[in-house]
Write an enzyme that holds these catalytic residues in place. Sequence first.
Site, PDB file in Angstrom:
ATOM      1  N   ASP A 143     -24.960 -33.045  34.495  1.00  0.00           N
ATOM      2  CA  ASP A 143     -25.385 -34.301  33.859  1.00  0.00           C
ATOM      3  C   ASP A 143     -26.746 -34.182  33.185  1.00  0.00           C
ATOM      4  O   ASP A 143     -27.370 -35.190  32.879  1.00  0.00           O
ATOM      5  CB  ASP A 143     -25.421 -35.439  34.892  1.00  0.00           C
ATOM      6  CG  ASP A 143     -26.389 -35.156  36.035  1.00  0.00           C
ATOM      7  OD1 ASP A 143     -27.039 -34.087  36.022  1.00  0.00           O
ATOM      8  OD2 ASP A 143     -26.513 -36.011  36.931  1.00  0.00           O
ATOM      9  N   ALA A 163     -18.636 -36.902  38.584  1.00  0.00           N
ATOM     10  CA  ALA A 163     -17.454 -37.527  37.985  1.00  0.00           C
ATOM     11  C   ALA A 163     -16.508 -36.483  37.394  1.00  0.00           C
ATOM     12  O   ALA A 163     -15.324 -36.428  37.758  1.00  0.00           O
ATOM     13  CB  ALA A 163     -17.892 -38.525  36.912  1.00  0.00           C
ATOM     14  N   ARG A 223     -16.058 -43.931  40.120  1.00  0.00           N
ATOM     15  CA  ARG A 223     -15.612 -42.952  39.138  1.00  0.00           C
ATOM     16  C   ARG A 223     -15.479 -41.541  39.706  1.00  0.00           C
ATOM     17  O   ARG A 223     -14.925 -40.677  39.049  1.00  0.00           O
ATOM     18  CB  ARG A 223     -16.580 -42.925  37.942  1.00  0.00           C
ATOM     19  CG  ARG A 223     -17.993 -42.511  38.307  1.00  0.00           C
ATOM     20  CD  ARG A 223     -18.969 -42.784  37.179  1.00  0.00           C
ATOM     21  NE  ARG A 223     -20.314 -42.330  37.491  1.00  0.00           N
ATOM     22  CZ  ARG A 223     -21.189 -42.989  38.233  1.00  0.00           C
ATOM     23  NH1 ARG A 223     -20.849 -44.169  38.747  1.00  0.00           N
ATOM     24  NH2 ARG A 223     -22.391 -42.519  38.454  1.00  0.00           N
ATOM     25  N   CYS A 244     -48.153 -46.585  24.941  1.00  0.00           N
ATOM     26  CA  CYS A 244     -48.868 -47.827  24.642  1.00  0.00           C
ATOM     27  C   CYS A 244     -47.930 -49.028  24.702  1.00  0.00           C
ATOM     28  O   CYS A 244     -48.340 -50.136  25.064  1.00  0.00           O
ATOM     29  CB  CYS A 244     -49.544 -47.737  23.266  1.00  0.00           C
ATOM     30  SG  CYS A 244     -48.401 -47.489  21.900  1.00  0.00           S
ATOM     31  N   ASP A 284     -23.236 -28.296  44.332  1.00  0.00           N
ATOM     32  CA  ASP A 284     -23.876 -29.551  43.948  1.00  0.00           C
ATOM     33  C   ASP A 284     -24.826 -29.913  45.072  1.00  0.00           C
ATOM     34  O   ASP A 284     -24.424 -29.953  46.232  1.00  0.00           O
ATOM     35  CB  ASP A 284     -22.845 -30.665  43.738  1.00  0.00           C
ATOM     36  CG  ASP A 284     -23.415 -31.867  42.987  1.00  0.00           C
ATOM     37  OD1 ASP A 284     -24.508 -32.339  43.362  1.00  0.00           O
ATOM     38  OD2 ASP A 284     -22.788 -32.328  42.025  1.00  0.00           O
ATOM     39  N   LYS A 294     -21.912 -33.984  48.306  1.00  0.00           N
ATOM     40  CA  LYS A 294     -20.825 -34.071  47.328  1.00  0.00           C
ATOM     41  C   LYS A 294     -19.943 -32.829  47.337  1.00  0.00           C
ATOM     42  O   LYS A 294     -18.712 -32.929  47.331  1.00  0.00           O
ATOM     43  CB  LYS A 294     -21.404 -34.272  45.920  1.00  0.00           C
ATOM     44  CG  LYS A 294     -21.875 -35.677  45.624  1.00  0.00           C
ATOM     45  CD  LYS A 294     -22.281 -35.810  44.159  1.00  0.00           C
ATOM     46  CE  LYS A 294     -22.693 -37.247  43.848  1.00  0.00           C
ATOM     47  NZ  LYS A 294     -23.058 -37.414  42.420  1.00  0.00           N
TER      48      LYS A 294
END
Length: 821
Positions: free
Chosen positions: A344, A247, A283, A400, A272, A296
């Site tokens: 990210d 983005a 986006r 748990c 990337d 990308k």
Amino acid sequence: KDADGIVTCLDEKRHGFEDGDHVSFHEVGGMTELNGSAPRKIVVKGPYTFSIGDTSDLSQYTSGGIVTQVKIPTAVTFKSMREALKDPEVVLTDFGKFEQPYQYHICYLALSEFVKVEGRYPKPYNKEDGEKFVTACKAANEAHSLGLEVNEDMCKGFANGCSGSLVGVQAFIGGSTAQEVMKACSGKFMPIKQWVYFDCMEIVPKGLKEADCEVKGSRYDGQILCLGQELNQKIAAQRWFVVGAGAIGCELLKNFSMMGVGHEKGMLTVTDMDIIERSNLNRQFLFRSWDVTKLKSETAAKAAKEMNPDLRITAHQNRVGPETEKIYTDGFFAELDGVANALDNVDARSYMDRRCVYYKLPLLESGTLGTKGNIQVVLPHITESYSSSQDPPEKTIPMCTLKNFPNAIEHTIQWARDQFEGLFTKGPENTQKFISEPKFLEKQKSPGALLAILEGLNKDLGEDLPKDFSDCIRWARFLFDVNFNHTIAQLLYNFPKDQRTTSGALFWSGPKRCPNVLKFDANNEEHLNFIVAAANLRAFNYSIEQTRDRDMIKEVASKVIVPDFVPKTGVKIAVTEAEAEAQTDSHEDGSGKTDDILANLSGKMDSFKSLNIQVADFEKDDDTNFHMDFVTACSNARASCYRIAPADKHKTKLIAGKIIPAIATTTAVVAGLVSLEMYKMIAGEDDVEKYKNAFLNLALPLFTFSEPICAPKNKYYEVEWTLWDRFEVKGDITLQELLDMFQKEHKLEISMLSQGVSMLYAFFMPPAKKKERGAMKLTEIVETVTKKKIPAHKKALVLEICCNDEEGEDVDTPYINYLLP
């Protein structure tokens, strides 16, 4: 029950509310009048408590309850344009510029009059136009009765820049305006009230003259009018590394393309390793629907070059990390002018931060989360780095809670996601390797792990081995009862509904929701969804033809007879996180069982060779692969057991796919601010006060700018140093020569020396070993200790040292950058 009813959160969990928020309740025991009642306004008493007003006339509270914040609509009124022009209400974008918004209000009023009279904008750095504009500003101030003192220098600065245009400013204004349009359309979030003025005058080079800003009919004329020819030429020769093409990465590449970064003698490099998914398209606007499944970096680079054919850009598909240091070598970084992160995750950000500190490169760091965004400027020798401060760790769900005591849909979704991983990814992967790799089992390091794998193999290649799709349906039907009937029945056997703790409190209270067993109903769509998805995934694993015929699946599933489950005694169920971890770490001695299973499987190995086992790697964006169908159905069935509200497929995808909320408006604003800081770096600005770190929230709206924090200074003797400093030592020398050098040149005694995780020297080593290592070359010691050759691409080694001063006290020092011969 009081005149001022106080609500306390369990397990010291912060409520996160503010005074004036409204909340609603459900599942409250005793004081049932609160359940489903009108939202109550609260007063915060502390991080874990808040007041909901008078509860004295309500029933006595007994236990439990879930509180949810309720957004109450707020009516917002605005002044008319005529009133707002005379009495501007301004949202400050920079608290270091209190005066500017009101001066620019005058400037915009004056600009309208100037254009009416002259038919054009003022010429940059034209003395006559500057004087005319100041006169127009004074006239506007009087005409609108603003009563302000006109700052002539600010007005002239405004006049100099209003003929030009900067990509960063356009992105900031465009993104902010788009968010306001969304607010007007949706009624969500608070609108800007009522004027916003944004400037970045600090990026304008000092001493510009009218001749410096003469345009030449190029696409960069708007930039030249603002910043001059000299800086524009510097921009054209830049070499920058953009890490990430998601983005923010797409927005940065668009901006850099429009700015002309590296379009003559420079270069943009983008990396990337991800491919484009359908969920990216809302986006990451350099991508289109026909780009789905493409890389990308390559797609973004191609789109950026289409915007500016002069752009020089190279696309890589590499993850940044130690494993790619043979690609991103000393030589690669030596040619760079800076790095822009568009990542990210914290690990990758921290790694690139360390690289930039090591190579002394400027770094532009940025991130978004929904309507929130931030940027950080990292300047060599001046500011702290990204890693100098740390975000709080991400919240994890206790084991748990996941296994036995879920109380939110996020818990059941994560549990379902784990089920998918174990059943359709890890299990088939183990089966695949067992059949094809003769030494697969020998690689298992612990007996417990080996036994667990063998037990799975014994079932998947034995009693559960499917021959056709009907077998897959029967397997799925048994799995349903194991997950949602048998496991729950065992849990309730261990902890009955009326069980009490040693303190006398009900065991099933607070965050522990008492579950109910599910009985399979073929006519229940959710139950059938589980069978359809699980059976088809099982068929995929074993290369059996799949089917979507729900009627056929329903018929077969309804005829499967599952034996009644009888709870077992002696089964231990973890109640606390410590117990859950202890169970995970403990391994029973199952050597005899291991041998039996191995003997059984080995005898059938020839028959397994014909199996075509496929592994289902989780992919959330393919609506035909049953992955999200399974996770959604599995999560909702478990949620039904614990009376938790289910989630639809879309919400489940967001949580299971760990999709970080990102919207185009915020990424545009953040990338615009990054671009503006880049101008300053390219200009060589070294005044930290001119740079701006930023935090913003377009929903509120809130804009906060601050100076980057200077790098903290450390000291040994009278020598000051920061994280940007190091000792430069040319090799190849012996360890003893290094020790002697530090004693002589720095008056420091090296007590310990390490490289990475390997200890090369320590004061407590045996004398014989000290003597042996002292005579060895440092490169020889490194290769001996690590048992690895130093890679050919390595030009230097980072050596960490612990030192004592002349008085024998420990002192903090920089590391050694050991330059290889």
